[in-house]
Each structure stands twice: as C-alpha cells, then as structure tokens.
Write an enzyme that holds these catalytic residues in place. Structure first.
Site, PDB file in Angstrom:
ATOM      1  N   ASP A 159       0.853  -1.194   0.000  1.00 50.63           N
ATOM      2  CA  ASP A 159       0.000   0.000   0.000  1.00 50.63           C
ATOM      3  C   ASP A 159       0.893   1.251   0.000  1.00 50.63           C
ATOM      4  OD1 ASP A 159      -2.452   1.364   0.247  1.00 50.63           O
ATOM      5  OD2 ASP A 159      -2.330   1.392   2.430  1.00 50.63           O
ATOM      6  N   HIS A 160       0.661   2.155  -0.918  1.00 47.58           N
ATOM      7  CA  HIS A 160       1.430   3.412  -1.002  1.00 47.58           C
ATOM      8  C   HIS A 160       2.942   3.201  -1.054  1.00 47.58           C
ATOM      9  CE1 HIS A 160      -2.028   6.093  -0.456  1.00 47.58           C
ATOM     10  NE2 HIS A 160      -2.439   5.259   0.469  1.00 47.58           N
TER      11      HIS A 160
END
Ligand code: G3H
Ligand code: 13P
Ligand code: ZN
Length: 317
Positions: free
Chosen positions: A87-88
């Site tokens: 994520d990210h």
C-alpha cells in the site's frame, strides 16, 4: 520465493469480477499478528476475496521476514482469493523489493510528483511487476489527509478523467486510485451534505469502460467506535467518515477496491481502552490484545458484508 508459492493471487481477476458484478474488494491494512489473523479469519468466515494491505511503514514495523513467516503459516490456497498488496509504495525500489519478497500486488504512489514523472515511475514499476505477473495500482490526483509521515497531503486535487486515459495508456497499470473527495484518517467531512464526486467516476467509466478504480481514504469511521474510545479515556473530536451508502454506490459503479485502515485502527484501540478501563487489574497484554483482535475481526466481517458486498463471492461471482 514467488507469491504463488505462498498460495496468493494477484488482484486482476478479483477486481475484474467485482467490477462486473457491482461489488468491491476490501483492502484492509495489517501491521501485526492480531490484525493479520483477524482480517484473514474475517475473509475465511465470510467466504470473501480480500486484499491484505501492508504500507511501507507497516513493513518496516513488522520486518520482511516476520510478515512472510505469518503468510506462510496461514497456508493460503489460491482458491481463497487472497492478495498481499504493498500500500502506497513511494519508490521503484520498495515496489521491486516487495515483488521479490512475495507480494502479489503493489501500489506505486507517485501522485505528488509532476504528471510526467508519475507516468515515468509508474510505467517502470508496471514493467517489472508484469514480468512477475504481479498487479500494479497507481494514483492520480491527490488524496488528502494526515495519517503518517509517508502518506499525507493538505490538499485534495480531484482527478481529471482525461488524464486517466493518457496515464493508463502510457503506464500500463492495472488499476488506478483516484481523488473524488475521500481522504485518509478519521477526519474526512466538513459537512453532512458533502458527497463524493460520482460525476468523475461516471466520466472515467465513459472514457474507459471496465477499467478498475480504487478508493483510498474510504473508512466510514463508525460513531460507536469513536464513542467507546472517548468514553474510556480517549479524546477523538469531530471524527467523520464516508457514509456507507456512498461507498456502496461507488462499489456499484467502477470502484472495485475500497481501502480501509482507520476503521480497524479505531476498533483495535476501542477494544483495548474498554478492556483496560473495565478491569483495572489487567496487566497481561494477551487479555487486551485478544479483545483488539476480536474487534478487528468483527469490524472486518461487518464491512465485507455491509460495504464491500463481497461475502460468498469465492466461486462464480
Ligand atoms: O493510506 C495509508 C494507510 O492507512 C497506511 O498508513 O503508513 O501509517 O501504515 P501507515
Ligand atoms: P482510511 O484512513 O480511510 O482507512 O484509508 C486507508 C487507506 O487508504 C489505505 O491505503
Ligand atoms: Zn491510502
């Protein structure tokens, strides 16, 4: 080891199926044994596909080997439709490291860079990921919110539908996170009448029918959890999330992945505060961590059923 060795799948099939049938896959953030076991058990109990989301800082916190040992322990089977997703990811290097470690999906978040640079780095990640059959998400527009040192922005720059077409064709990414009014963290809305920009989703769908869109910052921030925290010594003021009906509406459109972290953070914290407040003699961490795990499990089951609408989707739809 590759992600296939861990029984994981990439997100392409699950997102395309969700898009076709008008539901969404929940991407729930995990950062320790409790959140991992709770989210996995919730997916298994509801017979739902799920995305285990691990941020860069969560990966630092757990360490690569501990994370992958837990994944191996879980004995995941490909027909359970479970993806392990970075994520990210903020650099090419972290995305490549995650892929080499056994992640089945990565997000390259270069949304704060100029459009041209975002395209360049996202295309580079997509090329490496696709060589390993790993799915890639990128971000266009800026999703606001204050959550941690890596994921924060003060502005919300709505995504321009025309840019989406150019970005996807030049990068070859498999899904795209867009800015339509959501934001990270527990303080999202200024007024109850504020709604997400469904017109942007519509416009993207017209230009790119069937292309998977991702919603970040999509926690609904249940009042009941905020109240438990505040009644047990916490002080969380003016918290507000995305209304469930708006998330459901987005899921029926082209949004097929919905990211939730803050709701489970609240559930975890509420359970710990309540347990410690109810019995002041407790000092065995397993007592309150077990309560926290159960609270994350309950919240995740509830969101799989009531927001994602992804329960019982493991077979045909
Ligand atoms: O969108 C960001 C996630 O909530 C991850 O946050 O970097 O504090 O783990 P984190
Ligand atoms: P929330 O802060 O709304 O839970 O968003 C989480 C998220 O977008 C993770 O990438
Ligand atoms: Zn996010």
């Amino acid at each position: 080891m590759t992600y296939q060795d861990f029984g994981l799948v990439n997100t392409n099939n699950m997102l395309n199926k969700a898009l076709k049938h008008g539901y969404a896959i929940g991407a729930f953030n995990m950062y320790n044994m409790e959140t991992f076991k709770a989210i996995l058990a919730a997916a298994r109990e509801t017979q739902s596909p799920v995305i285990l989301a691990v941020s860069e800082s969560a990966l630092d916190y757990m360490g690569d080997d501990i994370l992958m040992s837990m994944i191996r322990w879980a004995n995941i089977k490909p027909n359970e439709n479970i993806a392990l997703h970075l994520d990210h990811g903020h650099s090419y290097e972290i995305c490549a490291r995650a892929i080499d470690m056994g992640f089945s999906s990565v997000m390259i978040d270069a949304s704060k860079l100029p459009f041209k640079d975002n395209i360049e780095i996202s295309a580079r990640v997509a090329k490496y990921a696709h060589k390993h059959n790993v799915s890639v998400e990128a971000e266009l527009g800026v999703i606001s919110g204050h959550e941690d040192k890596n994921t924060k922005s003060d502005i919300s720059l709505f995504t321009h539908p025309d840019d989406v077409v150019e970005f996807v064709s030049k990068t070859n990414v498999d899904s795209l996170a867009v800015a339509i009014g959501t934001s990270h963290g527990a303080y999202k809305r200024k007024s109850n009448s504020e709604t997400l920009r469904f017109d942007i989703l519509d416009e993207i769908d017209k230009l790119m029918p069937g292309f998977p869109i991702v919603l970040h910052g999509a926690s609904c921030i249940p009042d009941v959890l905020v109240d438990i925290i505040n009644q047990n010594g916490g002080n969380i003021k003016n918290a507000a999330g995305i209304p469930i009906e708006q998330l459901r509406r987005a899921a029926e459109m082209n949004v097929c992945k919905i990211n939730v972290d803050s709701d489970n953070r609240l559930a975890f914290t509420a359970a710990i505060r309540e347990t410690l407040n109810q019995d002041k003699e407790i000092f065995n961490p397993r007592d309150y961590l077990d309560a926290a795990k159960s609270a994350v499990y309950e919240n995740t089951v509830g969101e799989i059923i009531n927001i994602m609408n992804s329960a019982n989707r493991l077979r045909n739809n």
